[in-house]
Design a protein around this motif. Structure first.
Motif, PDB file in Angstrom:
ATOM      1  N   VAL B 318       0.843  -1.197   0.000  1.00 40.44           N
ATOM      2  CA  VAL B 318       0.000   0.000   0.000  1.00 40.44           C
ATOM      3  C   VAL B 318       0.878   1.246   0.000  1.00 40.44           C
ATOM      4  N   GLU B 319       1.924   1.226   0.862  1.00 36.92           N
ATOM      5  CA  GLU B 319       2.812   2.385   0.936  1.00 36.92           C
ATOM      6  C   GLU B 319       3.441   2.688  -0.429  1.00 36.92           C
ATOM      7  N   VAL B 320       3.900   1.624  -1.082  1.00 36.34           N
ATOM      8  CA  VAL B 320       4.662   1.824  -2.323  1.00 36.34           C
ATOM      9  C   VAL B 320       3.734   2.171  -3.484  1.00 36.34           C
ATOM     10  N   ASP B 321       2.687   1.375  -3.660  1.00 41.00           N
ATOM     11  CA  ASP B 321       1.927   1.529  -4.890  1.00 41.00           C
ATOM     12  C   ASP B 321       0.819   2.555  -4.807  1.00 41.00           C
ATOM     13  N   ILE B 322       0.271   2.738  -3.615  1.00 39.29           N
ATOM     14  CA  ILE B 322      -0.840   3.673  -3.537  1.00 39.29           C
ATOM     15  C   ILE B 322      -0.363   5.028  -3.046  1.00 39.29           C
ATOM     16  N   ASN B 323       0.549   5.012  -2.032  1.00 43.52           N
ATOM     17  CA  ASN B 323       1.086   6.294  -1.573  1.00 43.52           C
ATOM     18  C   ASN B 323       2.306   6.716  -2.374  1.00 43.52           C
ATOM     19  N   LYS B 324       2.686   5.895  -3.379  1.00 48.97           N
ATOM     20  CA  LYS B 324       3.764   6.235  -4.316  1.00 48.97           C
ATOM     21  C   LYS B 324       5.082   6.581  -3.622  1.00 48.97           C
ATOM     22  N   ARG B 325       5.433   5.824  -2.595  1.00 44.56           N
ATOM     23  CA  ARG B 325       6.705   6.115  -1.925  1.00 44.56           C
ATOM     24  C   ARG B 325       7.809   5.235  -2.485  1.00 44.56           C
ATOM     25  N   ASP B 326       9.050   5.625  -2.193  1.00 42.66           N
ATOM     26  CA  ASP B 326      10.196   4.873  -2.684  1.00 42.66           C
ATOM     27  C   ASP B 326      10.309   3.539  -1.941  1.00 42.66           C
ATOM     28  N   VAL B 327      10.588   2.467  -2.682  1.00 44.34           N
ATOM     29  CA  VAL B 327      10.614   1.134  -2.086  1.00 44.34           C
ATOM     30  C   VAL B 327      11.675   1.030  -0.995  1.00 44.34           C
ATOM     31  N   LYS B 328      12.883   1.494  -1.301  1.00 46.61           N
ATOM     32  CA  LYS B 328      13.986   1.349  -0.340  1.00 46.61           C
ATOM     33  C   LYS B 328      13.675   2.074   0.960  1.00 46.61           C
ATOM     34  N   GLU B 329      13.088   3.263   0.824  1.00 46.10           N
ATOM     35  CA  GLU B 329      12.747   4.067   1.990  1.00 46.10           C
ATOM     36  C   GLU B 329      11.718   3.328   2.853  1.00 46.10           C
ATOM     37  N   VAL B 330      10.717   2.790   2.188  1.00 43.21           N
ATOM     38  CA  VAL B 330       9.643   2.092   2.894  1.00 43.21           C
ATOM     39  C   VAL B 330      10.196   0.849   3.606  1.00 43.21           C
ATOM     40  N   VAL B 331      11.038   0.103   2.904  1.00 38.08           N
ATOM     41  CA  VAL B 331      11.595  -1.125   3.482  1.00 38.08           C
ATOM     42  C   VAL B 331      12.482  -0.806   4.675  1.00 38.08           C
ATOM     43  N   ASN B 332      13.330   0.207   4.543  1.00 34.91           N
ATOM     44  CA  ASN B 332      14.203   0.571   5.663  1.00 34.91           C
ATOM     45  C   ASN B 332      13.405   1.029   6.872  1.00 34.91           C
ATOM     46  N   GLU B 333      12.329   1.756   6.619  1.00 31.95           N
ATOM     47  CA  GLU B 333      11.474   2.211   7.709  1.00 31.95           C
ATOM     48  C   GLU B 333      10.868   1.011   8.438  1.00 31.95           C
ATOM     49  N   TRP B 334      10.423   0.029   7.655  1.00 31.04           N
ATOM     50  CA  TRP B 334       9.826  -1.173   8.247  1.00 31.04           C
ATOM     51  C   TRP B 334      10.862  -1.912   9.085  1.00 31.04           C
ATOM     52  N   LEU B 335      12.078  -2.022   8.562  1.00 35.33           N
ATOM     53  CA  LEU B 335      13.141  -2.727   9.293  1.00 35.33           C
ATOM     54  C   LEU B 335      13.439  -2.010  10.608  1.00 35.33           C
ATOM     55  N   ASP B 336      13.456  -0.682  10.570  1.00 33.07           N
ATOM     56  CA  ASP B 336      13.753   0.077  11.787  1.00 33.07           C
ATOM     57  C   ASP B 336      12.658  -0.116  12.837  1.00 33.07           C
ATOM     58  N   LYS B 337      11.427  -0.154  12.388  1.00 28.17           N
ATOM     59  CA  LYS B 337      10.300  -0.191  13.330  1.00 28.17           C
ATOM     60  C   LYS B 337      10.035  -1.593  13.870  1.00 28.17           C
ATOM     61  N   ASN B 338      10.367  -2.625  13.085  1.00 24.26           N
ATOM     62  CA  ASN B 338      10.008  -3.989  13.498  1.00 24.26           C
ATOM     63  C   ASN B 338      11.215  -4.911  13.621  1.00 24.26           C
ATOM     64  N   PRO B 339      12.197  -4.550  14.467  1.00 24.00           N
ATOM     65  CA  PRO B 339      13.384  -5.415  14.550  1.00 24.00           C
ATOM     66  C   PRO B 339      13.036  -6.809  15.057  1.00 24.00           C
ATOM     67  N   ASP B 340      11.999  -6.898  15.894  1.00 27.45           N
ATOM     68  CA  ASP B 340      11.650  -8.208  16.465  1.00 27.45           C
ATOM     69  C   ASP B 340      11.213  -9.203  15.387  1.00 27.45           C
ATOM     70  N   LYS B 341      10.692  -8.646  14.266  1.00 29.73           N
ATOM     71  CA  LYS B 341      10.197  -9.556  13.234  1.00 29.73           C
ATOM     72  C   LYS B 341      11.317 -10.216  12.449  1.00 29.73           C
ATOM     73  N   TRP B 342      12.410  -9.494  12.242  1.00 29.11           N
ATOM     74  CA  TRP B 342      13.432 -10.061  11.357  1.00 29.11           C
ATOM     75  C   TRP B 342      14.723 -10.448  12.054  1.00 29.11           C
ATOM     76  N   LYS B 343      14.895 -10.062  13.348  1.00 25.78           N
ATOM     77  CA  LYS B 343      16.151 -10.397  14.024  1.00 25.78           C
ATOM     78  C   LYS B 343      16.383 -11.906  14.022  1.00 25.78           C
ATOM     79  N   SER B 344      15.270 -12.652  14.117  1.00 19.32           N
ATOM     80  CA  SER B 344      15.400 -14.106  14.220  1.00 19.32           C
ATOM     81  C   SER B 344      15.832 -14.757  12.908  1.00 19.32           C
ATOM     82  N   TRP B 345      15.792 -13.983  11.801  1.00 24.11           N
ATOM     83  CA  TRP B 345      16.208 -14.570  10.524  1.00 24.11           C
ATOM     84  C   TRP B 345      17.732 -14.596  10.385  1.00 24.11           C
ATOM     85  N   LEU B 346      18.404 -13.776  11.235  1.00 22.60           N
ATOM     86  CA  LEU B 346      19.863 -13.671  11.090  1.00 22.60           C
ATOM     87  C   LEU B 346      20.532 -14.976  11.496  1.00 22.60           C
TER      88      LEU B 346
END
Lengths: 705, 348
Positions: B318-346
């Protein structure tokens, strides 16, 4: 059309005409009867198609090549790749001012201040729309392909001009290179040459090299016999004759070829995104995937402006007119006649001052440098010093350009880093474009119009013709093609036509090729209905013609991806959209050549007709049209070729036929299947092309032109 | 002639000057310190937004957390991509949808695991390495806009025949029109499914996803009824309110291999493709040679653990396609906000 041509040929032909027409009518009625008799699309017998496994042969051949010769192609690819990446990195990593100067200054030197200002606008547009990097990637890809095309194309063209046998050998190859859908070789190229720049450059070369080979060849062959004679009589050897006389004299023609190569290369680098070559093409494709019409259009405009810039730049080389120094003539951006308007004067004033200033600075700087050089060299030799001084003095712009470029790189390296195009200068036009397309989509009047058009094209044109062509037995269609070939060209061509069509049938793609044929015929018919009146208006009204020419230029250069989405939103996906997109793409030549043909008819003829009391319509109908027929047929011919070329793109929006067959082949990594369908498109196009060219020749002879 | 010649010399000099300037500039600029060779990978970025997001998440984690340098090339999905990976031109690609690619059957030779369970075993030649699931589970269905569902009271696919005239277009005549699964190479067999379920609709293949979505979007804007094939997660659902017609559950049947090679042998309505689709456990894949190298063992371990979820991807879509935001920016923001979701993948 032919009836008009015949009518001036006198009454003696009329009885023969009646027989011809009744034969055509009977043939058609029989075909109609046959098409109603059959209960499914006509195909060659299964025995033949099963035996003739062209697809499998191609795939085996490809596997063999892949296994044994890939190392050679890898070496070539890695070489091209290195050069490409070196160039691309240079363009992208350099400070933007340096790139701007590198584009602006040559434009200024070659094309004068007008082209210079235009190039500045183009550079600004790339940056402003945020497509700076992709634009430069496209520039890198295109310039390298054009460079290679010129090197190989001129060599081959020279060879063609020296040997008739080689020319005859190359002719069908060149035709095939131009009409063969790029998708057919784009993907196999990937296996041999890897992804990205290298295969993209090679594919671009295949597509865009024919014009330069052709134009070099004709240019050299057109050098007048007297010139050659006099050169020979002065004792020139064959090689001297070639390199000192023939090639220099055919430079304008070669330059024209380069110009065409640039335009065609730009058309293909957009497709290169499918094999991982980055650039504007990739941006436009991504925009389309997200249905962002505005974004796609921005990318398309980047390419369009770039194409116009390169076009004018290369054109200015083929002109012999000296443009610089420009201080002899006052500079006008707008047409001179506009000087009576205050606003034009206000716009012109600063430009005039600016151009004056540039001239002043350049002249003085050059003079100063010339003086310095002259001064130092004069210690050694007075005469040489004077010569060198004069050489420098003549280069008003080159030396200051050199200094400017050096200054920019110096500032960037040692003082402040300039970096890429400044973000603050962004100016996006995406939203307005998107909004206008969306408001048109929901406009009730426009919906009614699109629905009516869709219904008409599908129900009245496409479906009946599709049914007719696919249901007529293949042997009957084959016979008709052979007969047409025999009467227009000759027995040899008729036999070739039969062989080529048999090949299509044996590959098992007969129904698909008939669908393609019907799409092309409908598109061409629509092009005619819309294009010819526009051409007539243009031939009578010069202002209309000028405006129309700009629009047509844009239509031909704008990547077709850009208008696919609006067409889809208005007309829905499917075969109708495919036909309409084909019409948009292939209509320019018919409009242009109608207008050209009618304007070229000498005024004497129309004068005579008018003095005998002919009305405007009579003059047009009885005099101008018959005389313009050769030109019209060439327009028709080009439109047909372009319509065939478009058949490979239309499957992306629901087109059927051979184009879809190519895509299906590619989707299953089945090169043979794709190639067979691609060859089918090429063969149909070549057959129709030859027939219409022969028809033109006959008309010309009949008219005594 | 003389003037032309002069001009030509001028141009040659101009070109020479530019070349010299370029060389001068090049030699002046300090060379960038070369990145350590063994920590670079070449990724294919997909050409549809969902795939781009999944790939950008993987790339961002590899770069930010694991010190990799990832070269990225946008590469449209399709056969070319698989061949490019097999040839080692690209190192990895993200989010393959097994329903749509025949290539995975031919090129993988591994078990696909999800939550530690074997979801599917592949027995191909192993020219491409299966790196593990992305975590995204795709499902496909036929969809109608909510306004149409409410207007006609369509509750399931069984109601479609009653209103087929509402869904008809000029091309489909007296049948309804399904804006079908667009790409022939995806093997969706819409027409076959419709016929077997007795839905009197005509499936139109429009060639590209963009074409299908463009027609659907225009129809939605005009508030016309339409039936659309689509998968979730997809940005279309963030912008437009759609209702699935709920095709029958997927059921396997023995020996059902509905492929060209098998001469399209089906076992009726019990199996694919007559009913719904199987769940698409999407996966990442890469070049076997590259990931066998010891220096890339950590990257391989990361891909095995990666588990990006549908909800997260939908939000980013939704962020990328409807709000027309940059993909990298959106992804980095998600990573910053949700470390608990991806820390376990390391990897450890």
């Amino acid at each position: 059309m032919s009836s008009e041509a015949d009518s001036i040929q006198g009454k003696s032909y009329s009885s023969k005409n009646i027989i011809t027409y009744s034969v055509i009518l009977i043939t058609f009625l029989v075909a109609l009867w046959l098409s109603f008799q059959s209960d499914g699309p006509s195909k060659m017998p299964k025995v033949v198609t099963d035996q003739f496994t062209f697809t499998a042969w191609v795939n085996e051949g490809e596997d063999y090549l892949k296994k044994n010769y890939r190392w050679i192609t890898k070496i070539i690819a890695s070489f091209i790749k290195n050069v490409y990446y070196f160039f691309e990195d240079f363009l992208i990593d350099s400070p933007w001012l340096l790139i701007a100067a590198l584009i602006f200054l040559p434009c200024l030197i070659a094309g004068g201040l007008r082209l210079g200002l235009y190039s500045l606008f183009v550079i600004y547009f790339w940056g402003a729309t945020g497509l700076w990097e992709p634009s430069l990637q496209t520039v890198a890809l295109m310039s390298l392909s054009v460079l290679l095309c010129v090197v190989f194309g001129v060599t081959l063209g020279v060879l063609c001009s020296q040997s008739d046998r080689f020319e005859n050998f190359m002719k069908p190859i060149l035709d095939t290179m131009q009409v063969m859908p790029a998708f057919v070789y784009l993907f196999p190229a990937l296996f041999f040459f890897g992804i990205g720049g290298a295969p993209a450059i090679l594919a671009t070369m295949i597509y865009s090299m024919p014009p330069i080979i052709r134009l070099t060849n004709t240019g050299i062959r057109q050098v007048s016999a007297e010139t050659i004679e006099s050169a020979t009589s002065f004792g020139s050897s064959k090689l001297q004759l070639l390199f000192k006389i023939k090639i220099p004299l055919s430079l304008p023609s070669i330059m024209m070829g380069i110009n065409q190569v640039i335009m065609m290369a730009l058309a293909l680098v957009v497709l290169a995104c499918f094999i991982g070559a980055e650039g504007i093409g990739g941006q436009v494709w991504q925009a389309i995937r997200r249905l962002d019409v505005g974004w796609a259009m921005e990318g398309g405009l980047c390419i369009l402006f770039m194409a116009i810039m390169f076009d004018r730049f290369s054109m200015s080389f083929s002109k012999t007119k000296q443009i610089l120094p420009s201080n002899v003539q006052k500079f006008y951006l707008l047409p001179q006649s506009w000087e009576k308007f205050t606003i034009a004067r206000i716009i012109e004033k600063p430009l005039e001052l600016l151009s004056g200033q540039i001239n002043l600075v350049c002249t003085n700087l050059t003079k100063f440098i010339a003086y310095v050089f002259e001064f130092f060299i004069s210690f050694a030799d007075r005469q040489t010093a004077k010569d060198i001084g004069e050489i420098i003095l003549k280069r008003y712009y080159v030396i200051p350009s050199f200094i400017l470029i050096l200054t920019i790189s110096f500032v960037d390296t040692y003082m402040i880093s300039i970096g890429s195009f400044p973000e603050e200068w962004r100016l996006s036009i995406r939203q307005p474009i998107t909004n206008s397309v969306e408001s048109l989509t929901v406009n009730p009047g426009f919906i009614a119009f699109t629905k009516a058009l869709r219904g008409f094209v599908y129900l009245k044109l496409l479906r009946p013709l599709d049914m007719f062509l696919t249901h007529v037995p293949w042997w009957y269609t084959l016979g008709i093609f052979a007969a047409i070939g025999y009467f227009t060209v000759g027995i040899r061509f008729a036999i070739i036509t039969v062989i080529l069509l048999l090949f299509i049938g044996a590959c098992g793609i007969w129904p698909q090729s008939m669908i393609t044929l019907s799409s092309v015929l409908v598109s061409v018919a629509l092009c005619f209905i819309i294009g010819v009146p526009l051409g007539i208006i243009a031939s009578y009204n010069e202002r209309f013609r000028n405006v129309q020419n700009v629009v047509l230029d844009a239509m031909q250069t704008l990547p077709y991806f850009c208008y696919l989405i609006p067409v889809l939103m208005f007309f829905g996906g499917g075969i109708v959209s495919a036909v309409l997109a084909t019409v948009i793409y292939s209509i320019p030549p018919i409009i242009r050549l109608t207008s050209l043909g009618l304007t070229q008819v000498s005024d004497t003829y129309s004068e005579v007709s008018r003095s005998f009391g002919g009305t405007l319509l009579q003059t047009l109908n009885k005099i101008k049209f018959p005389l313009a027929i050769p030109s019209l047929v060439i327009g028709f011919n080009q439109t047909v070729i372009m319509a065939f070329a478009m058949q490979i793109v239309t499957p992306l929006i629901g087109g059927k036929g051979l184009g879809l067959e190519v895509f299906n082949g590619l989707a299953r990594s089945d090169t043979g299947r794709g190639l067979a369908a691609g060859i089918g498109i090429v063969l149909l196009a070549i057959i129709i092309d030859r027939i219409s060219l022969a028809y033109t020749k006959k008309q010309r002879n009949a008219l005594g032109l | 002639m003389a003037e032309t010649k002069n001009k030509n010399i001028g141009i040659i000099i101009a070109v020479a000057v530019i070349v010299i300037a370029a060389i001068f500039y090049f030699t002046q600029k300090p060379k960038e310190v070369a990145v350590v060779e063994d920590k670079t990978l070449h990724a294919a970025i997909a050409d549809w937004t969902g795939g781009i997001i999944t790939c950008e998440v993987a790339v961002a984690i590899l770069e930010r957390e694991m010190g990799y340098k990832i070269k990225q090339t946008v590469f449209p999905s399709g056969t070319g991509l698989w061949e490019a990976i097999a040839a080692g031109e690209l190192d990895f690609a993200c989010e393959s949808w097994p329903s749509y690619a025949e290539a995975d059957d031919v090129m993988f030779n591994e078990d696909l695991l999800y939550d530690g369970k074997v979801v599917k075993s592949y027995k191909g030649d192993g020219t491409v390495d299966l790196l593990g699931t992305t975590g995204i589970i795709g499902t496909s269905d036929y969809w109608i806009p909510r306004y149409a569902a409410e207007k006609f009271g369509i509750k399931s696919w069984k109601d479609l025949n009653k209103y087929k005239n509402e869904f008809a277009t000029i091309e489909s005549g007296d049948k309804g029109r399904l804006i079908g699964c667009p790409v022939a190479g995806w093997n969706c067999h819409d027409q076959k499914r419709l016929d077997l379920l007795g839905i009197d609709f005509q499936a139109d293949e429009l060639g590209t996803e963009a074409a299908a979505i463009a027609e659907a979007k225009a129809a939605y804007m005009r508030e016309e009824p339409f039936l659309l094939y689509l998968w979730t997660p997809h940005w279309f659902f963030g912008e437009f309110d759609m209702v699935g017609v709920g095709l029958p559950e997927y059921a396997t049947c023995e020996g059902d291999t509905f492929t060209e090679a098998n001469n399209w042998k089906t076992c009726g309505t019990d199996g694919w493709p007559a009913t719904g689709w199987d769940k698409d456990y999407t996966m990442n894949y890469g070049n076997p040679g590259t990931f066998a190298k010891p220096e890339h063992a950590k990257a391989k371990a990361f891909f095995e653990k990666m588990k990006f979820e549908n909800n997260d991807q939908s939000a980013l879509l939704v962020e990328v396609d409807i709000n027309k935001r940059d993909v990298k920016e959106v992804v980095n923001e998600w990573l910053d906000k949700n470390p608990d979701k991806w820390k376990s993948w390391l990897p450890n």
